[in-house]
Design a protein around this motif. Structure first.
Motif, PDB file in Angstrom:
ATOM      1  N   ASP A   1       0.816  -1.208   0.000  1.00  0.00           N
ATOM      2  CA  ASP A   1       0.000   0.000   0.000  1.00  0.00           C
ATOM      3  C   ASP A   1       0.857   1.269   0.000  1.00  0.00           C
ATOM      4  OD1 ASP A   1      -2.316  -1.536   0.046  1.00  0.00           O
ATOM      5  OD2 ASP A   1      -2.343  -1.587   2.239  1.00  0.00           O
ATOM      6  N   GLY A   2       1.993   1.196  -0.703  1.00  0.00           N
ATOM      7  CA  GLY A   2       2.840   2.375  -0.847  1.00  0.00           C
ATOM      8  C   GLY A   2       3.642   2.735   0.385  1.00  0.00           C
ATOM      9  N   GLN A   3       3.632   1.894   1.412  1.00  0.00           N
ATOM     10  CA  GLN A   3       4.356   2.201   2.639  1.00  0.00           C
ATOM     11  C   GLN A   3       5.431   1.147   2.884  1.00  0.00           C
ATOM     12  OE1 GLN A   3       1.476   2.292   5.735  1.00  0.00           O
ATOM     13  NE2 GLN A   3       0.339   3.973   4.846  1.00  0.00           N
ATOM     14  N   ALA A   4       6.564   1.574   3.343  1.00  0.00           N
ATOM     15  CA  ALA A   4       7.628   0.640   3.694  1.00  0.00           C
ATOM     16  C   ALA A   4       7.262  -0.055   5.004  1.00  0.00           C
ATOM     17  CB  ALA A   4       8.950   1.387   3.839  1.00  0.00           C
ATOM     18  N   ASP A   5       7.927  -1.184   5.285  1.00  0.00           N
ATOM     19  CA  ASP A   5       7.705  -1.892   6.545  1.00  0.00           C
ATOM     20  C   ASP A   5       8.035  -0.983   7.719  1.00  0.00           C
ATOM     21  OD1 ASP A   5       6.882  -4.480   5.683  1.00  0.00           O
ATOM     22  OD2 ASP A   5       8.934  -4.835   5.014  1.00  0.00           O
ATOM     23  N   ASP A   6       7.332  -1.185   8.819  1.00  0.00           N
ATOM     24  CA  ASP A   6       7.562  -0.433  10.046  1.00  0.00           C
ATOM     25  C   ASP A   6       8.968  -0.747  10.563  1.00  0.00           C
ATOM     26  OD1 ASP A   6       7.612   0.631  12.606  1.00  0.00           O
ATOM     27  OD2 ASP A   6       5.642  -0.152  13.162  1.00  0.00           O
ATOM     28  N   PRO A   7       9.829   0.265  10.761  1.00  0.00           N
ATOM     29  CA  PRO A   7      11.188   0.022  11.247  1.00  0.00           C
ATOM     30  C   PRO A   7      11.225  -0.691  12.597  1.00  0.00           C
ATOM     31  CG  PRO A   7      10.944   2.293  10.502  1.00  0.00           C
ATOM     32  CD  PRO A   7       9.583   1.675  10.471  1.00  0.00           C
ATOM     33  N   ALA A   8      10.172  -0.580  13.386  1.00  0.00           N
ATOM     34  CA  ALA A   8      10.126  -1.257  14.677  1.00  0.00           C
ATOM     35  C   ALA A   8      10.114  -2.779  14.520  1.00  0.00           C
ATOM     36  CB  ALA A   8       8.892  -0.812  15.464  1.00  0.00           C
ATOM     37  N   HIS A   9       9.741  -3.250  13.339  1.00  0.00           N
ATOM     38  CA  HIS A   9       9.677  -4.688  13.072  1.00  0.00           C
ATOM     39  C   HIS A   9      10.837  -5.151  12.190  1.00  0.00           C
ATOM     40  CE1 HIS A   9       5.725  -4.987  14.881  1.00  0.00           C
ATOM     41  NE2 HIS A   9       5.304  -3.996  14.119  1.00  0.00           N
ATOM     42  N   ALA A  10      11.913  -4.403  12.154  1.00  0.00           N
ATOM     43  CA  ALA A  10      13.031  -4.713  11.250  1.00  0.00           C
ATOM     44  C   ALA A  10      13.593  -6.111  11.482  1.00  0.00           C
ATOM     45  CB  ALA A  10      14.132  -3.667  11.391  1.00  0.00           C
ATOM     46  N   ASP A  11      13.742  -6.528  12.725  1.00  0.00           N
ATOM     47  CA  ASP A  11      14.273  -7.866  13.010  1.00  0.00           C
ATOM     48  C   ASP A  11      13.326  -8.956  12.534  1.00  0.00           C
ATOM     49  OD1 ASP A  11      16.558  -6.803  14.124  1.00  0.00           O
ATOM     50  OD2 ASP A  11      15.868  -7.020  16.200  1.00  0.00           O
ATOM     51  N   VAL A  12      12.037  -8.765  12.749  1.00  0.00           N
ATOM     52  CA  VAL A  12      11.037  -9.740  12.318  1.00  0.00           C
ATOM     53  C   VAL A  12      11.023  -9.826  10.791  1.00  0.00           C
ATOM     54  CG1 VAL A  12       8.559 -10.253  12.246  1.00  0.00           C
ATOM     55  CG2 VAL A  12       9.614  -9.445  14.367  1.00  0.00           C
TER      56      VAL A  12
END
Length: 195
Positions: free
Chosen positions: A112-123
């Motif tokens: 949806d035009g948004q990058a992954d949430d940086p808070a979930h980078a490890d996941v």
């Protein structure tokens, strides 16, 4: 030159192995004659008239036949096109590049035009690693590819390509195979959905 063929789980799609590299990096899917204009080979395959999809992998080409088309008549035509292309050493794409566009890390990774949430980078890193090391090689063996699209609120979004797109068993592959694998290794994953 000899081109091997392999059946795929999708009865409408055959996998053709020319015994040489097709793509230098990534994969590329063509789902219409208009999209195939980027590749002389894909365009020639669509020009056969009975082809509805072409997919380039590292060392194979998957071709999807139109509904109702018998492979007994289409297969020799596809093999002839592939032989002509590879024997002549024609470029795979207009401009001569053999690099795909559906590689991990490009715009396909956005949901949806948004990058992954940086808070979930490890996941996300764990999910991508599992997809790249365990899922993509298995899916490539079946003549397709799977593209990571995003991770939101426990849900992993993936897109099936090539022989896997439209395959009768693709939803079972996503739900029972890939979802089970990801849930086992990444507890934050609650579901896998097609994107």
């Amino acid at each position: 030159m000899y081109i091997e063929t392999e059946a795929t789980p999708n009865p409408s799609t055959l996998k053709f192995l020319p015994g040489r590299q097709v793509m230098t990096a990534g994969t590329r899917e063509f789902t219409s004659p208009e999209a195939a204009e980027a590749s002389p080979l894909a365009q020639m395959l669509f020009d056969l008239g009975d082809v509805t999809g072409v997919f380039f992998g590292a060392d194979f080409v998957s071709v999807t036949a139109a509904p109702g088309v018998e492979w007994a008549s289409l297969k020799p035509q596809v093999v002839a096109v592939l032989l002509d292309h590879f024997i002549s050493e024609a470029p795979l794409f207009n401009g001569g590049d053999a690099t795909g566009f559906s590689v991990p890390g490009d715009v396909d990774d956005l949901l949806d035009g948004q990058a992954d949430d940086p808070a979930h980078a490890d996941v996300v890193a764990q999910i991508r690693d599992l997809i790249d090391t365990r899922v993509r090689p298995a899916v490539a063996n079946d003549g397709g590819d799977i593209i990571y699209r995003g991770f939101r609120e426990g849900v992993v979004y993936l897109t099936m390509q090539g022989a896997c797109s439209g395959c009768p068993s693709s939803s079972a592959t996503l739900k029972h195979g890939i979802e089970g694998l990801l849930k086992h290794y990444v507890p934050e994953v609650t579901e896998v959905r097609a994107a």
